[in-house]
Motif scaffolding. Structure first.
Motif, PDB file in Angstrom:
ATOM      1  N   PRO A   1      36.652  43.889  58.210  1.00 46.18           N
ATOM      2  CA  PRO A   1      35.556  45.224  57.706  1.00 46.18           C
ATOM      3  C   PRO A   1      36.958  45.579  57.016  1.00 46.18           C
ATOM      4  N   VAL A   2      38.314  45.710  57.396  1.00 41.31           N
ATOM      5  CA  VAL A   2      39.465  46.459  57.058  1.00 41.31           C
ATOM      6  C   VAL A   2      39.897  45.032  55.778  1.00 41.31           C
ATOM      7  N   ILE A   3      39.419  44.308  54.897  1.00 37.23           N
ATOM      8  CA  ILE A   3      39.690  42.958  54.251  1.00 37.23           C
ATOM      9  C   ILE A   3      38.949  43.116  53.195  1.00 37.23           C
ATOM     10  N   VAL A   4      37.685  43.346  54.404  1.00 35.32           N
ATOM     11  CA  VAL A   4      36.240  43.620  52.617  1.00 35.32           C
ATOM     12  C   VAL A   4      37.321  44.940  52.251  1.00 35.32           C
ATOM     13  N   ALA A   5      37.327  46.053  52.925  1.00 41.02           N
ATOM     14  CA  ALA A   5      37.146  47.714  52.015  1.00 41.02           C
ATOM     15  C   ALA A   5      38.797  47.348  51.333  1.00 41.02           C
ATOM     16  N   ALA A   6      39.506  46.275  51.729  1.00 39.49           N
ATOM     17  CA  ALA A   6      40.420  46.305  50.331  1.00 39.49           C
ATOM     18  C   ALA A   6      40.888  45.695  49.087  1.00 39.49           C
ATOM     19  N   VAL A   7      40.102  44.034  49.449  1.00 40.26           N
ATOM     20  CA  VAL A   7      39.231  44.125  48.597  1.00 40.26           C
ATOM     21  C   VAL A   7      39.167  44.370  46.929  1.00 40.26           C
ATOM     22  N   LEU A   8      38.107  45.629  47.936  1.00 37.71           N
ATOM     23  CA  LEU A   8      36.983  45.832  47.080  1.00 37.71           C
ATOM     24  C   LEU A   8      38.029  47.199  46.122  1.00 37.71           C
ATOM     25  N   ARG A   9      38.814  47.459  46.314  1.00 38.58           N
ATOM     26  CA  ARG A   9      39.630  48.812  46.251  1.00 38.58           C
ATOM     27  C   ARG A   9      40.402  48.028  45.363  1.00 38.58           C
ATOM     28  N   LEU A  10      40.445  46.365  44.720  1.00 39.45           N
ATOM     29  CA  LEU A  10      41.235  46.439  43.815  1.00 39.45           C
ATOM     30  C   LEU A  10      41.897  47.065  42.866  1.00 39.45           C
ATOM     31  N   ALA A  11      40.412  47.206  42.256  1.00 43.01           N
ATOM     32  CA  ALA A  11      41.021  48.466  40.896  1.00 43.01           C
ATOM     33  C   ALA A  11      41.357  49.826  40.625  1.00 43.01           C
ATOM     34  N   GLU A  12      41.533  49.616  41.759  1.00 38.72           N
ATOM     35  CA  GLU A  12      41.552  51.172  41.944  1.00 38.72           C
ATOM     36  C   GLU A  12      43.966  50.838  41.430  1.00 38.72           C
ATOM     37  N   ALA A  13      44.446  49.642  42.502  1.00 35.64           N
ATOM     38  CA  ALA A  13      45.847  49.310  42.270  1.00 35.64           C
ATOM     39  C   ALA A  13      46.229  48.742  41.251  1.00 35.64           C
ATOM     40  N   ALA A  14      44.976  48.437  40.218  1.00 36.46           N
ATOM     41  CA  ALA A  14      44.763  47.458  38.385  1.00 36.46           C
ATOM     42  C   ALA A  14      46.785  48.190  37.946  1.00 36.46           C
ATOM     43  N   PRO A  15      47.366  47.238  37.468  1.00 33.99           N
ATOM     44  CA  PRO A  15      48.082  47.222  36.814  1.00 33.99           C
ATOM     45  C   PRO A  15      47.933  47.454  35.528  1.00 33.99           C
ATOM     46  N   ALA A  16      49.003  48.494  34.551  1.00 32.33           N
ATOM     47  CA  ALA A  16      48.643  48.980  33.208  1.00 32.33           C
ATOM     48  C   ALA A  16      48.119  48.001  32.328  1.00 32.33           C
ATOM     49  N   ALA A  17      48.192  46.641  33.043  1.00 33.93           N
ATOM     50  CA  ALA A  17      47.361  45.892  31.223  1.00 33.93           C
ATOM     51  C   ALA A  17      46.621  44.278  32.210  1.00 33.93           C
ATOM     52  N   PRO A  18      46.021  44.662  32.943  1.00 35.42           N
ATOM     53  CA  PRO A  18      45.958  43.886  34.351  1.00 35.42           C
ATOM     54  C   PRO A  18      45.245  43.028  33.533  1.00 35.42           C
ATOM     55  N   PRO A  19      44.963  41.630  34.042  1.00 32.99           N
ATOM     56  CA  PRO A  19      44.141  40.139  33.780  1.00 32.99           C
ATOM     57  C   PRO A  19      42.736  40.775  34.003  1.00 32.99           C
ATOM     58  N   ARG A  20      41.145  40.580  33.565  1.00 38.09           N
ATOM     59  CA  ARG A  20      40.708  40.617  34.004  1.00 38.09           C
ATOM     60  C   ARG A  20      39.957  39.756  35.242  1.00 38.09           C
ATOM     61  N   LEU A  21      39.608  40.281  36.029  1.00 38.54           N
ATOM     62  CA  LEU A  21      39.203  39.318  37.446  1.00 38.54           C
ATOM     63  C   LEU A  21      37.462  39.428  37.820  1.00 38.54           C
ATOM     64  N   ARG A  22      37.059  38.075  38.347  1.00 42.43           N
ATOM     65  CA  ARG A  22      35.727  37.847  38.961  1.00 42.43           C
ATOM     66  C   ARG A  22      36.796  37.553  40.478  1.00 42.43           C
ATOM     67  N   VAL A  23      35.707  38.189  41.295  1.00 44.37           N
ATOM     68  CA  VAL A  23      36.298  38.429  42.396  1.00 44.37           C
ATOM     69  C   VAL A  23      35.014  38.090  43.701  1.00 44.37           C
ATOM     70  N   VAL A  24      35.128  36.974  44.381  1.00 42.21           N
ATOM     71  CA  VAL A  24      34.652  36.783  45.121  1.00 42.21           C
ATOM     72  C   VAL A  24      35.110  36.628  47.107  1.00 42.21           C
ATOM     73  N   LEU A  25      34.213  37.278  47.499  1.00 48.20           N
ATOM     74  CA  LEU A  25      34.049  37.786  49.028  1.00 48.20           C
ATOM     75  C   LEU A  25      33.435  36.600  49.832  1.00 48.20           C
TER      76      LEU A  25
END
Length: 233
Positions: free
Chosen positions: A68-92
């Protein structure tokens, strides 16, 4: 190689449009990806084993790291995105994997990469306003999302059928901040995870068509009945 596989939580982060970049842009995008992941995941980044795949990174956490800790953190990636992030497809995904001196292998690793290639995930990222679109496996949805973790909103996940190569599974689409688009894509793309039958015409997906009835073949007669709904073929 160990005789038996070990349970793990898997994630893939894949950069959109990587091959269209020149060499310098690819290097910059990879640097940005790793900086983003390590910063967003914090201590979890140090607990995972990761393999570079050029345009993507495969991350695996052993069973002693709470899923649960891993899933919650990965699902919050957008909240920590840099100013000009690469766009990501993410699979869990979650499953059992073998590890040998060359890396990881197993059916669950293959399934994670099939999810990453799902057309619905690629389409979702193209339409997303944010930098990330997710596809979560049935195992992760059933064990974590549906369970009711307060860090995850289950209403934001939409079921889709994935048919890539030999893989036929159900997964769950999640696009942060774009639930309307996710819902429309899921409705268009959903197919039950069954393989094609011999009488499935070329170009037609296997299984029932969502939202209605499909009748195919010649000399079809319907009597004393009423058929209503959408997508009647």
């Amino acid at each position: 190689m160990n005789e038996y596989p070990a349970p793990a939580t898997l994630a893939i982060a894949d950069i959109e449009g990587f091959a269209r970049r020149n060499d310098l842009e690819q290097r910059q995008a990879r640097d940005a990806l790793y900086t983003w992941l390590s910063g967003a995941l914090g201590a979890l980044w140090g607990r995972c084993v990761h393999e570079d795949r050029g345009d993507a990174v495969l991350m695996l956490w052993p069973a002693d790291v709470p899923r649960p800790v891993i899933v919650a953190a990965v699902l919050r990636l957008a909240e920590a995105a840099p100013a000009a992030p690469p766009r990501l497809r993410v699979v869990l995904h979650a499953g059992d994997v073998y590890r040998d001196p060359r890396g990881f292998v197993g059916g669950d690793v293959n399934e994670a990469f099939r999810l990453n290639e799902a057309p619905v995930l690629k389409a979702a990222l193209k339409r997303a306003r944010g930098p990330v679109a997710y596809l979560v496996s049935e195992q992760v949805h059933r064990g974590i999302v549906r369970y009711g973790d307060p860090a995850v909103d289950p209403e934001a996940f939409r079921p889709v059928g994935v048919a890539v190569k030999e893989t036929r599974v159900r997964a769950w689409l999640y696009v942060p901040g774009d639930d309307g688009d996710a819902a429309r894509l899921a409705a268009d793309a959903f197919r039950p995870p069954s393989g094609p039958s011999p009488d499935t015409p070329p170009g037609m997906p296997p299984g029932p068509v969502p939202g209605g009835v499909r009748i195919q073949g010649r000399n079809v007669t319907v009597t004393d009945s009423e058929i209503a709904g959408r997508d009647l073929r």
